[in-house]
Design an enzyme around this catalytic site. Structure first.
Site, mmCIF file in Angstrom:
data_model
loop_
_atom_site.group_PDB
_atom_site.id
_atom_site.type_symbol
_atom_site.label_atom_id
_atom_site.label_comp_id
_atom_site.label_asym_id
_atom_site.label_seq_id
_atom_site.Cartn_x
_atom_site.Cartn_y
_atom_site.Cartn_z
ATOM 1 N N ASP A 162 -18.051 -3.496 -43.896
ATOM 2 C CA ASP A 162 -18.259 -2.393 -44.783
ATOM 3 C C ASP A 162 -19.701 -2.024 -45.012
ATOM 4 O OD1 ASP A 162 -15.717 -2.164 -44.867
ATOM 5 O OD2 ASP A 162 -15.516 -3.270 -46.985
ATOM 6 N N LYS A 218 -16.953 3.536 -45.325
ATOM 7 C CA LYS A 218 -16.482 3.153 -46.581
ATOM 8 C C LYS A 218 -17.412 3.329 -47.958
ATOM 9 C CE LYS A 218 -12.132 2.566 -45.994
ATOM 10 N NZ LYS A 218 -11.382 1.104 -45.778
ATOM 11 N N GLY A 262 -17.478 -8.153 -52.319
ATOM 12 C CA GLY A 262 -17.007 -9.035 -53.257
ATOM 13 C C GLY A 262 -15.902 -9.580 -52.616
ATOM 14 N N ASP A 263 -14.624 -9.649 -53.146
ATOM 15 C CA ASP A 263 -13.685 -10.530 -52.670
ATOM 16 C C ASP A 263 -12.594 -9.475 -51.887
ATOM 17 O OD1 ASP A 263 -11.784 -12.980 -53.387
ATOM 18 O OD2 ASP A 263 -10.380 -11.191 -53.127
ATOM 19 N N MET A 277 -15.135 1.518 -58.917
ATOM 20 C CA MET A 277 -14.868 2.688 -58.364
ATOM 21 C C MET A 277 -15.079 3.856 -59.606
ATOM 22 S SD MET A 277 -12.721 2.159 -55.158
ATOM 23 C CE MET A 277 -11.541 0.932 -56.141
HETATM 24 N N1 SAH Z 1 -13.590 -5.887 -52.742
HETATM 25 C C1 SAH Z 1 -14.774 -5.329 -53.669
HETATM 26 C C2 SAH Z 1 -14.322 -4.180 -54.599
HETATM 27 C C3 SAH Z 1 -14.560 -2.977 -53.450
HETATM 28 S S1 SAH Z 1 -14.272 -1.316 -54.363
HETATM 29 C C4 SAH Z 1 -15.112 -6.679 -54.831
HETATM 30 O O1 SAH Z 1 -14.240 -7.658 -55.014
HETATM 31 O O2 SAH Z 1 -16.037 -6.529 -55.496
HETATM 32 C C5 SAH Z 1 -15.733 -0.832 -54.642
HETATM 33 C C6 SAH Z 1 -16.347 -0.800 -55.825
HETATM 34 O O3 SAH Z 1 -16.755 -2.274 -56.266
HETATM 35 C C7 SAH Z 1 -17.592 0.015 -56.185
HETATM 36 O O4 SAH Z 1 -17.248 1.405 -56.341
HETATM 37 C C8 SAH Z 1 -18.046 -0.859 -57.362
HETATM 38 O O5 SAH Z 1 -17.102 -0.394 -58.623
HETATM 39 C C9 SAH Z 1 -17.673 -2.119 -57.297
HETATM 40 N N2 SAH Z 1 -18.851 -2.780 -56.591
HETATM 41 C C10 SAH Z 1 -18.899 -3.628 -55.484
HETATM 42 N N3 SAH Z 1 -20.024 -4.195 -55.235
HETATM 43 C C11 SAH Z 1 -20.784 -4.000 -56.423
HETATM 44 C C12 SAH Z 1 -22.025 -4.511 -57.115
HETATM 45 N N4 SAH Z 1 -22.931 -5.167 -56.200
HETATM 46 N N5 SAH Z 1 -22.187 -3.932 -58.289
HETATM 47 C C13 SAH Z 1 -21.656 -3.235 -59.091
HETATM 48 N N6 SAH Z 1 -20.299 -2.842 -58.518
HETATM 49 C C14 SAH Z 1 -20.075 -3.135 -57.479
#
Ligand code: SAH
Length: 481
Positions: A259, A281, A313-314, A394
């Site tokens: 992504d 994305k 993230g996850d 988000m």
């Molecule tokens: N799978 C991801 C989430 C993806 S959705 C997870 O587990 O973290 C994308 C959203 O994740 C972004 O809009 C934001 O709200 C959050 N996000 C992802 N990385 C971030 C970061 N480093 N700092 C703050 N928010 C983050």
């Protein structure tokens, strides 16, 4: 490649570690006291036929002999006792008597160990970690037996009890793997997955039947040449918040589908020759449709690639992994999910927010801000009212709706809110305010990174001294947390 040889003599060993075959063979222990008992207990870890030679044995040794199923030969030691022995231990607790045993052993060609007399020994015993058939022996070559035992304890903790079962399961697949996977590289890959993926995991969890089925599945997929997909959590962005498993798989993958949110530094941790495919994305930016990503993963795996689908993230938290798993399942492609540190946890760590706190918040909600945009109240608003800490993903562009909805639902406008932009990255920023100030977030042109919003009373217990206000100029009367 030539083996690396240590340069200086002090970096070389005075002993050569080797494992002596003793199954079904006689090992003689000479002596009747506690030292002999210790050796009998050690030998009881093996399938040796243990014989204790001593006219009399004390109670401790008698118990050890009994427990080990050893034999007591109640005679004074004679050299003939060593006939056909694989090893001999002399534990007579007397220099001259031990020397007599060692001298006899030399004549009979039996390797000898004299307890606590290193000068007389042909070999030393190490501190043993037994996960039969896996064995680890640690020696300090006499320099620090206590250190050797410390190291043994650490290795004990490192190796699950079922490590031996894993080795036996592997052995039962060895012939089939050799026959069905003639290509050495394919075989290596099979074994790498065998020892680190679901086969090992299920076995260590005590599910031997499942582990065998997993192993069979793994072999089948290796044989028919289909690839494998790992849905891997890359964490919030810091390279050292990647799991060790994710890091290893990045080294194994030949294609990395990532992504836009995954920082370049993490993507770069893959093998240099791996193909990298960016699939967008990022809000507002060009992105590949989810159905196309699903199809891409299936196609790559069908071509025999080992694919890492790298997600911020996850993977299972707002990562659309559900669709990807369904597509892979439907296509009969093996996959595995590797968890990552989700943004909410990284944001909370940065801001020092106790997401749950005794007496303040006992529920944690992962919510998407997009829900707040609709006509109806999102389901999580009620949980927020009941005192949950809400982590909103988000939520930046819809911050106004999130704030309005929650206030409409009855949450106090003064509820503390923290916002973390670029959590766990070098450009991370913290903002703090109250629910009524949150709307201002959407209007800030300077906030462009991914943000995680945390709403709830637990936020008031965070360490946010250095945080900037969410609203650049306080709108209405902002209530200090
Ligand atoms: N799978 C991801 C989430 C993806 S959705 C997870 O587990 O973290 C994308 C959203 O994740 C972004 O809009 C934001 O709200 C959050 N996000 C992802 N990385 C971030 C970061 N480093 N700092 C703050 N928010 C983050």
């Amino acid at each position: 490649m030539p083996a690396r040889v240590p340069a200086s003599r002090s970096a070389r060993l005075d002993v050569f570690p080797a494992f002596h075959k003793v199954a079904g063979r006689r090992v003689v222990v000479v002596g009747g006291g506690g030292e002999a008992a210790a050796k009998v207990r050690l030998l009881a870890e093996t399938n040796a036929v243990v014989e204790v030679v001593a006219p009399h044995i004390d109670a401790e040794l008698a118990a050890a002999v009994e427990a080990a199923g050893a034999v007591h030969v109640a005679e004074a030691f004679r050299p003939a006792h060593l006939t056909g022995a694989a090893l001999v231990f002399s534990a007579r607790e007397d220099e001259a008597l031990d020397r007599a045993v060692v001298d006899a052993a030399r004549i009979f060609g039996v390797p000898a160990n004299a307890v606590d007399k290193p000068d007389l020994c042909d070999f030393y015993t190490g501190a043993l970690v037994n996960r039969a058939p896996i064995a680890v022996a640690v020696t300090s070559t006499g320099a620090g037996p206590v250190l050797a035992r410390h190291i043994r304890a650490r290795i004990e903790a490192l190796l699950p009890r079922s490590t031996g079962d894993l080795a036996r399961l592997a052995e039962s697949f060895r012939d089939a793997a050799a026959r069905l996977l003639p290509d050495a590289a394919a075989r290596r890959r099979f074994w790498a997955r065998f020892f680190s993926g679901p086969v090992a995991d299920t076995l260590h969890a005590g599910r031997a039947d499942l582990a065998r089925a997993e192993a069979q599945r793994l072999l089948n997929s290796a044989v028919d040449g289909t690839g494998f997909v790992w849905l891997v959590g890359a964490g919030p962005g810091a390279e050292d918040l990647l799991t060790l498993r994710a890091q290893r798989l990045l080294q194994e993958a030949d294609v990395i589908v990532h992504d836009a949110l995954v920082p370049q530094a993490v993507v770069a941790m893959g093998r240099r020759d791996a193909r990298r495919i960016a699939v967008g994305k990022r809000k507002g930016a060009h992105s590949v449709a989810q159905a196309d990503i699903d199809a891409l993963l299936v196609a790559l795996a069908r071509d025999g690639h080992r694919v890492v689908r790298l997600k911020a993230g996850d993977p299972l938290v707002f990562g659309r992994a559900g669709e990807e798993m369904a597509a892979l399942r439907k296509a009969g492609i093996c996959f595995e999910v590797v968890p990552g540190v989700t943004a909410a946890l990284a944001a909370a760590a940065s801001a020092g927010i106790p997401l749950t706190l005794r007496g303040v918040a006992s529920t944690l909600v992962f919510a998407t801000g997009h829900d707040a945009d609709g006509a109806t109240l999102p389901g999580w608003a009620g949980l927020a009212l009941a005192g949950a800490t809400v982590a909103v993903y988000m939520g930046r562009t819809v911050a106004g709706a999130v704030s309005r909805r929650l206030v409409e639902a009855g949450l106090a406008a003064s509820t503390p809110v923290a916002v973390v932009e670029n959590a766990a990255r070098p450009d991370e920023r913290l903002f703090v305010g109250t629910l009524d100030a949150l709307a201002a977030l959407a209007d800030r042109p300077d906030v462009t990174g991914p943000v995680l919003i945390v709403v709830g009373d637990a936020v008031a217990h965070a360490s946010l001294q250095g945080a900037a206000p969410i609203a650049v100029r306080p709108i209405r009367q902002s209530v200090a947390a």
